[in-house]
Design a protein around this motif. Structure first.
Motif, PDB file in Angstrom:
ATOM      1  N   PRO A  27       0.812  -1.223   0.000  1.00  0.00           N
ATOM      2  CA  PRO A  27       0.000   0.000   0.000  1.00  0.00           C
ATOM      3  C   PRO A  27       0.849   1.278   0.000  1.00  0.00           C
ATOM      4  O   PRO A  27       0.472   2.276  -0.623  1.00  0.00           O
ATOM      5  N   VAL A  28       1.988   1.246   0.657  1.00  0.00           N
ATOM      6  CA  VAL A  28       2.852   2.428   0.697  1.00  0.00           C
ATOM      7  C   VAL A  28       3.459   2.682  -0.680  1.00  0.00           C
ATOM      8  O   VAL A  28       3.489   3.826  -1.164  1.00  0.00           O
ATOM      9  N   ILE A  29       3.942   1.631  -1.321  1.00  0.00           N
ATOM     10  CA  ILE A  29       4.534   1.780  -2.656  1.00  0.00           C
ATOM     11  C   ILE A  29       3.480   2.250  -3.651  1.00  0.00           C
ATOM     12  O   ILE A  29       3.711   3.173  -4.431  1.00  0.00           O
ATOM     13  N   GLY A  30       2.318   1.609  -3.622  1.00  0.00           N
ATOM     14  CA  GLY A  30       1.235   2.002  -4.525  1.00  0.00           C
ATOM     15  C   GLY A  30       0.733   3.406  -4.257  1.00  0.00           C
ATOM     16  O   GLY A  30       0.478   4.184  -5.183  1.00  0.00           O
ATOM     17  N   GLY A  31       0.605   3.767  -2.986  1.00  0.00           N
ATOM     18  CA  GLY A  31       0.144   5.106  -2.642  1.00  0.00           C
ATOM     19  C   GLY A  31       1.140   6.187  -3.064  1.00  0.00           C
ATOM     20  O   GLY A  31       0.753   7.235  -3.585  1.00  0.00           O
ATOM     21  N   GLY A  32       2.414   5.925  -2.862  1.00  0.00           N
ATOM     22  CA  GLY A  32       3.432   6.880  -3.288  1.00  0.00           C
ATOM     23  C   GLY A  32       3.450   7.069  -4.787  1.00  0.00           C
ATOM     24  O   GLY A  32       3.596   8.195  -5.296  1.00  0.00           O
TER      25      GLY A  32
END
Length: 91
Positions: A27-32
């Protein structure tokens, strides 16, 4: 003054594992990547000078997310060359 004798190391139980939703980097990679994509579109529409940087961030985020996905798939498959620690250990 006498030196106190060292005590044997106490055996402590390992701490409980954190919930998977807190340790999953997807989720962090996708959100960034999504934030960079939104900034790239906004910078392009507004004709700001940061547009190339935002597009580069979007491309690198997409590339990184793709590589992460491939490594996680390989780890789940059990490939020897896969990165360690991407999937939780079997219970």
């Amino acid at each position: 003054m006498p030196v106190p004798a060292e005590r044997p190391a106490e055996r402590l139980a390992p701490p409980p594992a954190m919930p998977t939703r807190w340790t999953d980097p997807a989720p962090v990679i996708g959100g960034g990547t999504a934030v960079f994509a939104a900034a790239a579109v906004a910078a392009t529409v507004a004709d700001w000078s940061i547009a190339p940087t935002a597009w580069a961030g979007t491309a690198l985020g997409a590339l990184g997310f793709g590589l992460f996905t491939l490594q996680r798939r390989a780890a789940r498959r059990g490939a020897r060359t896969a990165q360690k620690g991407l999937v939780p250990p079997p219970v």
